[in-house]
Write a protein that holds these residues in place. Structure first.
Motif, short mmCIF file in Angstrom:
data_model
loop_
_atom_site.label_atom_id
_atom_site.label_comp_id
_atom_site.label_asym_id
_atom_site.label_seq_id
_atom_site.Cartn_x
_atom_site.Cartn_y
_atom_site.Cartn_z
N LEU A 22 0.86 -1.20 0.00
CA LEU A 22 0.00 0.00 0.00
C LEU A 22 0.89 1.24 0.00
CD1 LEU A 22 -2.76 -1.28 2.47
CD2 LEU A 22 -2.84 -1.22 -0.03
N GLY A 23 0.79 2.10 1.02
CA GLY A 23 1.55 3.34 1.02
C GLY A 23 3.02 3.13 1.36
N MET A 24 3.86 4.11 0.97
CA MET A 24 5.28 4.03 1.24
C MET A 24 5.84 5.43 1.51
SD MET A 24 6.84 3.28 -2.57
CE MET A 24 6.00 1.69 -2.69
N ALA A 25 6.97 5.49 2.22
CA ALA A 25 7.60 6.76 2.53
C ALA A 25 9.09 6.55 2.75
CB ALA A 25 6.98 7.38 3.79
N PHE A 26 9.89 7.55 2.35
CA PHE A 26 11.33 7.54 2.57
C PHE A 26 11.70 8.32 3.82
CE2 PHE A 26 11.56 6.61 -2.01
CZ PHE A 26 12.58 5.68 -2.06
N ASP A 27 12.81 7.91 4.48
CA ASP A 27 13.41 8.77 5.48
C ASP A 27 14.63 9.46 4.87
OD1 ASP A 27 15.60 7.01 5.60
OD2 ASP A 27 14.93 6.06 7.46
N ALA A 28 15.31 10.28 5.67
CA ALA A 28 16.43 11.07 5.15
C ALA A 28 17.63 10.21 4.78
CB ALA A 28 16.83 12.13 6.17
N GLU A 29 17.68 8.97 5.27
CA GLU A 29 18.79 8.07 4.95
C GLU A 29 18.45 7.14 3.79
OE1 GLU A 29 19.68 6.10 8.60
OE2 GLU A 29 20.45 7.92 9.56
N GLU A 30 17.36 7.44 3.09
CA GLU A 30 16.93 6.70 1.90
C GLU A 30 16.42 5.31 2.21
OE1 GLU A 30 19.57 6.95 -1.46
OE2 GLU A 30 20.24 8.95 -0.90
N ASN A 31 16.03 5.08 3.47
CA ASN A 31 15.30 3.85 3.79
C ASN A 31 13.85 4.04 3.36
OD1 ASN A 31 17.43 2.38 5.26
ND2 ASN A 31 17.23 4.05 6.74
N LEU A 32 13.26 2.99 2.84
CA LEU A 32 11.88 3.05 2.35
C LEU A 32 11.00 2.18 3.26
CD1 LEU A 32 9.93 3.99 0.09
CD2 LEU A 32 10.51 1.89 -1.14
N TYR A 33 9.93 2.80 3.78
CA TYR A 33 8.98 2.10 4.63
C TYR A 33 7.72 1.81 3.82
CZ TYR A 33 12.21 3.83 8.12
OH TYR A 33 13.36 4.11 8.83
N VAL A 34 7.30 0.56 3.81
CA VAL A 34 6.19 0.13 2.97
C VAL A 34 5.15 -0.60 3.81
CG1 VAL A 34 5.54 -1.22 0.94
CG2 VAL A 34 7.78 -0.13 1.03
N CYS A 35 3.91 -0.14 3.72
CA CYS A 35 2.81 -0.83 4.39
C CYS A 35 2.35 -2.00 3.54
CB CYS A 35 1.64 0.13 4.61
SG CYS A 35 1.97 1.45 5.80
N ASP A 36 2.09 -3.12 4.18
CA ASP A 36 1.65 -4.31 3.46
C ASP A 36 0.35 -4.83 4.05
OD1 ASP A 36 1.53 -7.36 2.89
OD2 ASP A 36 3.03 -6.60 1.47
N ASN A 37 -0.67 -4.92 3.22
CA ASN A 37 -1.99 -5.33 3.68
C ASN A 37 -2.04 -6.82 4.00
OD1 ASN A 37 -4.77 -5.28 4.19
ND2 ASN A 37 -5.29 -5.66 2.05
N MET A 38 -1.46 -7.65 3.16
CA MET A 38 -1.54 -9.09 3.35
C MET A 38 -0.80 -9.53 4.62
SD MET A 38 -0.65 -12.20 0.72
CE MET A 38 0.98 -12.63 1.31
N HIS A 39 0.36 -8.93 4.87
CA HIS A 39 1.15 -9.29 6.04
C HIS A 39 0.76 -8.50 7.28
CE1 HIS A 39 3.92 -11.86 3.82
NE2 HIS A 39 4.09 -10.90 2.92
N ALA A 40 -0.10 -7.47 7.12
CA ALA A 40 -0.51 -6.61 8.24
C ALA A 40 0.72 -6.08 8.98
CB ALA A 40 -1.44 -7.34 9.18
#
Length: 239
Positions: A22-40
């Motif tokens: 689903l949604g995603m966002a970067f932090d200042a260190e270029e790590n990407l956080y991703v929400c996953d519906n199936m895995h909750a």
């Protein structure tokens, strides 16, 4: 997770959770956080090393139901994550996740009507949330101690808001899944309809939206494409 050329000429698969992102966002260190519906759960991708880990899914008392959209708050070194909870039941709410440890707490535990897109105000003192099936945009103050203040409605729309983005002047943009529309809510609270595609052809059930300079991109769940259009003002700085 895909990496797309800014001109739309190429696309590259970067990583996969094996679930439904689903949604995603970067932090200042270029790590990407991703929400996953199936895995909750929320996954963290180190884009430099390629390492993908399950980062957060709740705590010992309560688990995330439908983690939908993450927003990074660098000032407080945390990640806010909307939890849509259920399609037909109201429920909590918004999670707060420590960026270093992944430790999670239910930041806003009151019932919301399918909490969805989030946007952090440019001054860092408020978090905006789309409550899809209430057709409204809500504002949650971030108090000095980092807790959530009392929620207030700032706009009610004639559509189902999904994604949110914010520009440098504090205007909020809401991409609406049904009907296919883009609204602008000014800092004075005026609701403006910017784009309406009644045939759902170019703007086709848009979900998330994001700025690149003065241009906005939307994902379109109805036709699986990305739409780009000129807004005329730059998005707010994310870092």
């Amino acid at each position: 997770m895909y990496k797309i050329d800014p001109e739309g000429n190429s696309i590259q698969l970067i990583a996969s959770t094996g679930g439904f992102s689903l949604g995603m966002a970067f932090d200042a260190e270029e790590n990407l956080y991703v929400c996953d519906n199936m895995h909750a759960a929320v996954f963290k991708l180190n884009t430099k090393s390629g390492e993908l880990v399950r980062f957060a899914d709740g705590n010992d008392r309560q688990k995330m139901k439908i983690p939908n959209f993450p927003v990074v708050d660098h000032k407080r070194s945390c990640l806010y994550v909307s939890d849509s909870y259920h399609f037909s039941e109201n429920g909590p709410g918004i999670w707060k996740v420590d960026l270093q440890t992944g430790q999670s707490e239910l930041w806003y535990g009151e019932a919301m009507r399918f909490a969805n897109g989030l946007a952090l105000a440019p001054d860092g003192h408020s978090l905006y949330a789309a409550e899809t099936f209430d057709r409204r945009i809500s504002r949650l103050p971030i108090l000095e101690n980092g807790t959530a203040g009392q929620k207030e409605e700032i706009a009610r729309l004639e559509a189902l808001p999904d994604g949110l983005a914010i520009d440098r002047e504090g205007n909020i943009y809401a991409s609406c899944y049904e009907p296919s529309r883009l609204y602008k809510i000014t800092s004075e609270g005026e609701v403006q309809l910017l784009i309406d595609d009644p045939e759902a052809h170019t703007l086709c059930h848009p979900t998330n939206c994001a700025f690149k300079g003065t241009e906005m991109y939307t994902t379109n769940l109805g036709r699986w494409h990305i739409t780009k259009f000129e807004v005329g003002i730059e998005g707010a700085d994310l870092f």
